[in-house]
Each structure stands twice: as structure tokens, then as C-alpha cells.
Design a protein around this motif. Sequence first.
Motif, mmCIF file in Angstrom:
data_model
loop_
_atom_site.group_PDB
_atom_site.id
_atom_site.type_symbol
_atom_site.label_atom_id
_atom_site.label_comp_id
_atom_site.label_asym_id
_atom_site.label_seq_id
_atom_site.Cartn_x
_atom_site.Cartn_y
_atom_site.Cartn_z
ATOM 1 N N GLY A 16 0.837 -1.195 0.000
ATOM 2 C CA GLY A 16 0.000 0.000 0.000
ATOM 3 C C GLY A 16 0.869 1.241 0.000
ATOM 4 N N THR A 48 -7.862 0.921 -2.822
ATOM 5 C CA THR A 48 -8.532 1.431 -1.624
ATOM 6 C C THR A 48 -8.389 0.459 -0.473
ATOM 7 O OG1 THR A 48 -10.112 2.540 -3.038
ATOM 8 C CG2 THR A 48 -10.725 2.265 -0.742
ATOM 9 N N GLU A 101 -4.991 0.658 0.929
ATOM 10 C CA GLU A 101 -4.822 1.877 1.738
ATOM 11 C C GLU A 101 -5.459 1.715 3.103
ATOM 12 O OE1 GLU A 101 -4.885 4.959 -2.046
ATOM 13 O OE2 GLU A 101 -6.273 5.286 -0.376
ATOM 14 N N ILE A 102 -6.666 1.142 3.114
ATOM 15 C CA ILE A 102 -7.340 0.945 4.404
ATOM 16 C C ILE A 102 -6.513 0.040 5.293
ATOM 17 C CG2 ILE A 102 -9.369 -0.065 5.501
ATOM 18 C CD1 ILE A 102 -10.909 0.819 2.928
ATOM 19 N N PHE A 115 -3.320 -0.399 5.143
ATOM 20 C CA PHE A 115 -2.120 0.316 5.539
ATOM 21 C C PHE A 115 -2.391 1.241 6.720
ATOM 22 C CE2 PHE A 115 0.087 4.450 5.009
ATOM 23 C CZ PHE A 115 1.367 4.048 5.380
ATOM 24 N N PHE A 116 -3.532 1.934 6.660
ATOM 25 C CA PHE A 116 -3.819 2.903 7.721
ATOM 26 C C PHE A 116 -4.288 2.246 9.012
ATOM 27 C CE2 PHE A 116 -4.252 6.177 4.276
ATOM 28 C CZ PHE A 116 -3.271 7.024 4.763
ATOM 29 N N THR A 117 -5.157 1.248 8.889
ATOM 30 C CA THR A 117 -5.715 0.686 10.123
ATOM 31 C C THR A 117 -4.923 -0.514 10.616
ATOM 32 O OG1 THR A 117 -7.219 -0.693 8.863
ATOM 33 C CG2 THR A 117 -8.065 1.426 9.585
ATOM 34 N N PRO A 124 -1.674 -1.256 11.471
ATOM 35 C CA PRO A 124 -0.839 -1.185 12.681
ATOM 36 C C PRO A 124 -1.667 -1.070 13.960
ATOM 37 C CG PRO A 124 0.006 0.276 10.979
ATOM 38 C CD PRO A 124 -1.300 -0.257 10.462
ATOM 39 N N ALA A 125 -2.706 -0.230 13.932
ATOM 40 C CA ALA A 125 -3.532 -0.066 15.129
ATOM 41 C C ALA A 125 -4.224 -1.383 15.487
ATOM 42 C CB ALA A 125 -4.568 1.039 14.912
ATOM 43 N N LEU A 126 -4.736 -2.068 14.449
ATOM 44 C CA LEU A 126 -5.438 -3.326 14.715
ATOM 45 C C LEU A 126 -4.490 -4.380 15.274
ATOM 46 C CD1 LEU A 126 -7.841 -3.508 11.658
ATOM 47 C CD2 LEU A 126 -8.439 -3.114 14.048
#
Lengths: 346, 299
Positions: A16, A51, A54-55, A57-59, A61-63
Motif C-alpha cells: 500500500g 482502496t 490503503e485501508i 495500511f492505515f488501520t 498497525p492499530a489493529l
Amino acid sequence: MTPRPTGADVAASPRGAAGAADRPDRSAAPARPSGGGRRRSSSRLSARTRTRLEIAFFTGPALVLLGLFIVVPVLQAVRYSVFDWNGLGPLDDFVGLDNYARALGDTVFTGAVVNNFVIIALSIAIQLPLGLAIALLLNRDIRGRGFLRVVIFMPYVLAEVVAGVVWVLLLQPNGLVDAVVEGVGLGGLTQLWLGDPDIALGTVMVVLTWKYLGLAVILFLAGLQGVPEDVYEAAQLDGASWWQVQRRVTIPLLGPTIRTWGFLSMIGSLQLFDMVWILTGGGPANSTVTMAIYLINQGTERGLYGYASAVAVLLFVISLVLAVLYQTFVLRRDNEVAPKPRRAAR
Amino acid sequence: MSAPTTTPAPGRPVPLQPEPRRRGRRRSFGGGGPLVYAVAALVVVVTVAPVAYAFLGGFRSNAQLAADPVGLPSPWVVDNYVAVLTSASFWRYTLNSTLVALITTVVVSVLGVMAAYPLARYRFKGREALALVFTLGLLFPLTVAIIPLFLLVRDLQLTNTVWGVALPQAAFALPLTVVILRPFLAALPKELEEAAAIDGASRIGFFWRVLLPLSGPGLVTVGVLAFVASWNAYLLPLLVLSDPASQTLPLGVASFSTQYAQDTAGVLAFTSLAMIPALVFFLAMQRRIVNGLQGAVKG
């Protein structure tokens, strides 16, 4: 620095990121049809896939962090709770629900549950009227209001441990509290504030009130700012006194804030550990023991990890049941439960 | 303020707009009579007395404290404070606390804003379900998971390291962070994205160049909340940091106060100095802290 994502996320995130990096900025109109790209990177990845990446990639690490340090431990607690286990060696002594039965049959644990409930009830019974009174006071146009606000909130920001150590010294025999009690002519009433099983919980409540009253005041003040000015003007025109306005108009309008604060206070009381651990360690004679203190005593102090996990699960279930009951019967009117972001209609 | 500060706010996120609060508008009703000021003064005295006692007590000798628990220092003794300030352990505790709090804050802020971005500004199937994962995270306090967490940190060989405390703390601070940041990011005007797209920015480019700078106020709020919670945390460090060299300030205060229980003045000096960073930080950030807590709770 942060734990590397695992599984699908590992695959997703670097790609991503790379996809974004090697793609010239101009090509990135969001809703591009999948076949339309001339560049290789975009023809390989359809807009939808991109998309998704990207999702991820963004979420991702937190998850991963959430999964590793919240989901896994919570599930592990449930698993450990059906074993007799000292934290070392294989997990092979399956005991079914024995740990739960033992906890529920232990008067120290049931006493801790009762203490938690007493703390919940007293916290609300004491802090609600006091906090409301101080918030109404601070909402008046008095000099030094900003200063008062800061001062009252200060104890809330101090570490429980730091505040607790100071209070232990204040409460020791011949300490400041004794001196004040004698100073106002009640010398006969000095006590072993933290050493007498009959009054230790009461003393703890006083310290808790000192520590957490500021939160109630600050939240109530925020609620008061939402009360429209013309309500006051109208009431004044009708000749209502200050107290009448507060009782009939302001406090009812503060309802949602009060109910939300009650929820926070309840959950905080259920988790209570730091302050009591420092003040009394749960003693004397288990008179101030809370569920969290019992949990730590049994777990890390005595090495009964399976048993302590069962206590943790019970603590969670009790918290959850109370939270659901509170949501259902108290917060329901405020439409609080929606998980979606929703602008509150006020 | 470990537990209750980070206590889950019930699931109604609220946009943390910079508050356009009209101040001092309640002039119409009720100024201050003498009674009002008397009550206010009493509240201030009761609130401040323990803290003032600690600071002043640190300037007294144990003999003074024993002779009269209430008196002012006479003469003023600086030895207690000097002893703490020249001890290596105090500075080590402070350094450890700072490191743990900074790492927690950075991890929470970075991962929080990243996770909140697609949840706030992408449209995709399963978005609400994904958001629910974070909201549900609010229901699991650290206390419930503490035993397995302690064992997990041990198995990851992170015992006695800053990471062993910072990463779990960051994880437990994430749900509240995402719940606060998501509506904050969603409230930024839609036109920003369109303008960025016209200028040719990808959505990731938009995130870095437009959204991140604009989310400053929201990030400061969640960052401050995470920092304070980490700075004050006790339970997890208590289990994970058994080696005095790795311990944080709250653990230091607790062990100093048991180790030197007879030296009341010394304990008061140590405790007072331990309070100072939190108090300074609070005074500098109090509006943020207050707004953050209020924003997390009210509509």
C-alpha cells in the motif's frame, strides 16, 4: 518501533505504501475506473484493490496493536481461568469452572465485590451533590473563577500513587488530619484512620472524593455551558429566584451530563486499584479490598494465575452487566448507545 | 490518573471542535455574595491543603514535623530536597517515566490518527464494523487483561523495558483515541479532499500533507490524555518493571515511601518533586485536558 503487522496486513501495508510512493501524484484521482490506467502500477491494482490496501495500511498497525495487547490477553484470561496454573510450565491441569466456584465461595472475594459496590454508591452519593454545588457556584460570575477551576481539577491530574503517599502521611497518627480534628475541638474523635477495619473504607472514600471530585465539577461545568442563556433570562423575568432556576431548569437540563458522569464514575470505581493499594493495600483485615486488589494479590503476589484469571473474568462480567444495565435503564433516554458518530441534538 | 482518566467514555463520540465558547456570559445571574466566596475559599483550602502540606513539609525536618504537624517550616530546611535532587535514582525514575510516556504518546497518536483517517473519510463496506472494533475496545480495561498481559510481556522478553509498558499502554489508549479523533477528522470540510484531488494528490498524499497538519488540535488533545495517563500509571509498571533501574516515578515514590517510612520529611520532599512535572504539564495543558475530557463525554 511499532510491532510489525502480521498475516494479511504484512502483505498489505508495504505494498500500500509503495503503491502510493511510486505513483505520481497526478494519477491519483480517487474514483478511477479499473482498466483505465496506462501506468503499470495502476493497471495492476484496480481502484478498489488500492482502496483496500490503503485501508489496510492505515488501520493495520492499530489493529495489530489492539489484537496483540488487548484481544489476545483477554482471550488468554478466559483460557487460563479454567486451569490450575502457576504461570510457569505447561497449561495442563484443567479444572473446569472450579476457579469460578472457588472465587464465588471466598468471602474475601465476595467482600471485595461488596466493597466495589459500596464505593460506586458512595462515590455517586457524595460526589454528585458536592460536584453539582461547586459547579453551580463556579458558574456564577465570581472573581477568580478560572483559578478556582484549575485548583479544583488539580488533584485529578496527580498520580494516584503520589496523592496516596501524601494522604498516608496526612492520615498517620499525629499527622495533619489529627491536628485539624483536634484544632476544631473534636480531639476525642481522632482515629487510626487507615488502621481501623470499621472506618478504613470511609477514610478511603474521603480520599477518593478529594481525588475525583474535580472530574465531576469539570464535566458539570461543561454541561452548564450548554444551557442556553435565554432560559435564565426567561426565568428571571418570571421572577424566579436563583435557587429555583437551578432546581427547576439548570439541573434537569444537566441530566445527560450527570448520567454520563455517573457511568464514568461507576466504571472507574469497578477498576479501582492504585489508590487503595497505596492507602491500605486492601487491609486492615480485608476491609478495603477491591476486586482488582484481590486479583493482583492472588495473581502476581501468590502466583495463582489460573485463579486470578477467573477473578478477572468475573470482574469483566460484573462490569459489563452493570454497563449494560446502566445503558439500558439510565442512558437510554439520552440516545447514548449509538456506535456511529452522531451529533448530539441538544 | 490511570484508570478513570482513560476510562472509556460511553460510545458517543463528539467532534472536538475548537470550542467557540462564550466566556463570562453568565453575568446575568448570581454574582458572588460573601457566602459564595466563603464556600469557594473552603473548597480551595481542602483541595490544596494536602499538596501544600507536602511541599512545605519537605522544607521541614523530621523533628519539626513530629513536634507540630501543622506548622510552617522554621527554620526552612533544604536538605531534603537537595538529597532527592542529587540522588541518581530520582533522575532515573524521571527519565524512565518520560521515556515511557513519550513512546506511549507517539505510538498512540500516530497509530490513532492513521486508523481514524479511513474510518472518517473513506467509504467502504464494513467501515462501521471496523469502527465498532475500536469502540468495543473501550469495554476492556487494562485491569481485566493484566495477568495475561504480564505473562505476554514476559514471553516477548520485554520485562523491565520501556516498551513492555509503553506498547500495552498505547494499545489500551487506542480505542479512546480513535473514538475521539474519528469525528474530529470527519468534521473537516469535504472540499479539502476535492481540492487535493484536483491538485493531483493521492489519498495518502492528502493524509500527509493536508489532514495531518489540520488534525493538530485533535492530536494534541489525545496526546495529552495519553501522556498524563501513562505518566501516572501504576498497575502495569508495577508488574512489568521489577528492576529498580527500569522503574517509573510512581513506582519510585511508592518504594521510596516504604523504604524510608521513618523519614517523613524526606518522603514529602521526594513526593513533592515527583508532583512537579505533572503539575507543570497540567498547568501548561489544562485547557486541552479539560476540553478533551469534556469532549469525550458531552455532546
